[in-house]
Enzyme design. Structure first.
Site, short mmCIF file in Angstrom:
data_model
loop_
_atom_site.label_atom_id
_atom_site.label_comp_id
_atom_site.label_asym_id
_atom_site.label_seq_id
_atom_site.Cartn_x
_atom_site.Cartn_y
_atom_site.Cartn_z
CG ASP A 75 -31.17 34.16 61.40
OD1 ASP A 75 -31.54 35.15 60.99
OD2 ASP A 75 -31.10 32.75 60.73
CG LEU A 85 -41.09 9.43 52.59
CD1 LEU A 85 -40.56 9.39 51.11
CD2 LEU A 85 -40.15 8.19 52.95
CB SER A 95 -30.38 27.26 59.95
OG SER A 95 -29.30 27.30 59.15
CE LYS A 137 -45.59 18.79 39.08
NZ LYS A 137 -46.77 18.04 39.15
N GLY A 140 -27.31 29.91 55.46
CA GLY A 140 -27.54 30.94 54.71
C GLY A 140 -27.36 31.93 55.00
CG ASP A 141 -29.80 34.63 57.84
OD1 ASP A 141 -29.66 33.36 58.06
OD2 ASP A 141 -30.46 35.31 57.70
CB VAL A 169 -30.36 40.45 44.41
CG1 VAL A 169 -29.92 41.33 44.57
CG2 VAL A 169 -29.90 40.09 42.74
CB THR A 199 -35.54 36.17 43.27
OG1 THR A 199 -35.52 35.12 42.49
CG2 THR A 199 -37.27 36.68 42.46
CE LYS A 212 -49.99 7.68 46.50
NZ LYS A 212 -50.94 7.43 45.06
#
Ligand code: DCP
Ligand code: MG
Ligand code: MN
Length: 332
Positions: A191, A61, A179, A71, A188-189, A102, A100, A59
């Site tokens: 850019d 942070l 990224s 949680k 992830g890809d 896809v 999702t 907490k």
């Protein structure tokens, strides 16, 4: 969609848990606010070098409040989370989450498919007619698109794209953003941002300038580097590339920006998206409006004035009265 966090992260199980909750909020509840809150918390934990010992400790942070702390405690004490177990008891939730995966299928489309009785990737393969071009490509390359792209591969891709561009016109300016520019070891890809000194925002609709993106895409297709097109407009290409026979298919975006708007675009597409949100909020607090095109001062009536002259990313931070942050420091 983010792939499971790396196992060298001492809190990877907690990160995965929070990411799963984030995806549920986005995909099923369409609650972007909660989606961002869980992602922020996961991002904070993924940056720690030590295992979190308790919710109370967590907490302290950034981005972790009372509810997420609870949680974390439940998971640390019992090894599971009731909320997530209940979510996953509902087969429609599980189906929406699966669909999702896809590229091109968002929460709304996933729900539509589930309502039509299509509840898994296997089902989807029998109903290609229900998918648009983007979604069909997403399904075709599902496994490859979920694989992260190592930094070393993007470095080679960067060289490949810059060489192709130079062969057309040596004045092209190209920056790989996302990224990768933030220094991540995996992306992830890819850019890509593109501009050219002759292309400025006051002559946006001239054929000669919109050819800048088309020529590069054509050349990369001819070299068999670009393998599929998802969409291809004057200023934005979305598609698929492959470095060589051994490498997976990769998602590739290329955007063309006018030269005078290039650094606002570089800032935006470098992200992260959470960093961009903070930056835009800060701009508004200082009576500026910032987007991927321009930085403008707001008048007393609240309408945007003329675009500020921006010749580097530092200019944007300076005008907003912020200390400069290197791309590596922008992952929030
Ligand atoms: N972006 C944004 N808001 C969005 C989507 C994108 O501000 N809703 C910006 C910030 C992102 C950049 O565009 O960093 C590129 O988007 P990506 O989805 O490709 O995200 P990243 O490159 O940061 O991560 P990944 O490695 O998953 O591609
Ligand atoms: Mg990216
Ligand atoms: Mn992208």
């Amino acid at each position: 969609r983010k792939a499971p966090s790396q196992s060298n992260n001492p809190n990877h199980d907690l990160c995965d848990l929070l990411t799963e909750l984030a995806n549920y909020e986005r995909n099923v509840n369409k609650n972007v606010h909660k989606y961002n809150a869980y992602r922020k918390a996961a991002s904070t934990l993924s940056g720690l070098s030590e295992r979190v010992k308790s919710g109370e400790e967590a907490k302290k942070l950034p981005g972790i409040g009372e509810k997420i702390a609870k949680k974390i405690d439940e998971f640390l004490e019992t090894g599971k989370l009731r909320k997530l177990e209940d979510i996953n008891k509902d087969e429609n939730n599980v189906a929406i989450n699966e669909l999702t995966r896809v590229s091109g299928i968002g929460p709304a489309k996933a729900k539509e498919l589930v309502d039509a009785g299509i509840k898994s990737i296997e089902d989807l393969k029998k109903h290609l007619d229900k998918l648009n071009h983007h979604q069909q490509i997403g399904l075709k390359h599902l496994e490859d698109f979920e694989k992260k792209i190592p930094r070393a591969e993007i470095q080679v891709i960067e060289k490949r794209i810059k060489e192709a561009a130079e062969g057309i016109d040596e004045d092209y300016i190209i920056t790989i953003c996302g990224s990768y520019r933030r220094g991540k070891e995996e992306s992830g890809d890819i850019d890509v941002l593109l501009t050219h000194p002759i292309y400025t925002s006051d002559i946006k609709d001239s054929k000669k300038h919109t050819a800048l993106l088309k020529l590069l895409v054509k050349k990369l297709e001819a070299k068999k580097f670009i393998t599929d097109t998802i969409s291809h407009g004057d200023f934005k290409f979305m598609g698929v590339c492959k470095l060589d026979d051994e490498k997976p298919y990769r998602r590739l975006d290329i955007r063309l920006a006018p030269h005078d708007q290039y650094y606002c675009a570089v800032l935006y597409f470098t992200g992260s998206d959470l960093f961009n949100q903070k930056m835009r909020a800060h701009a508004l607090e200082n009576k500026y409006t910032l987007n991927e095109y321009t930085l403008k001062k707001l008048t007393t009536e609240g309408t945007p004035g003329d675009a500020e002259k921006i010749t580097c990313e530092e200019d944007i931070f300076k005008i907003l009265g912020l200390p400069y942050k290197k791309p590596k420091e922008r992952s929030v």
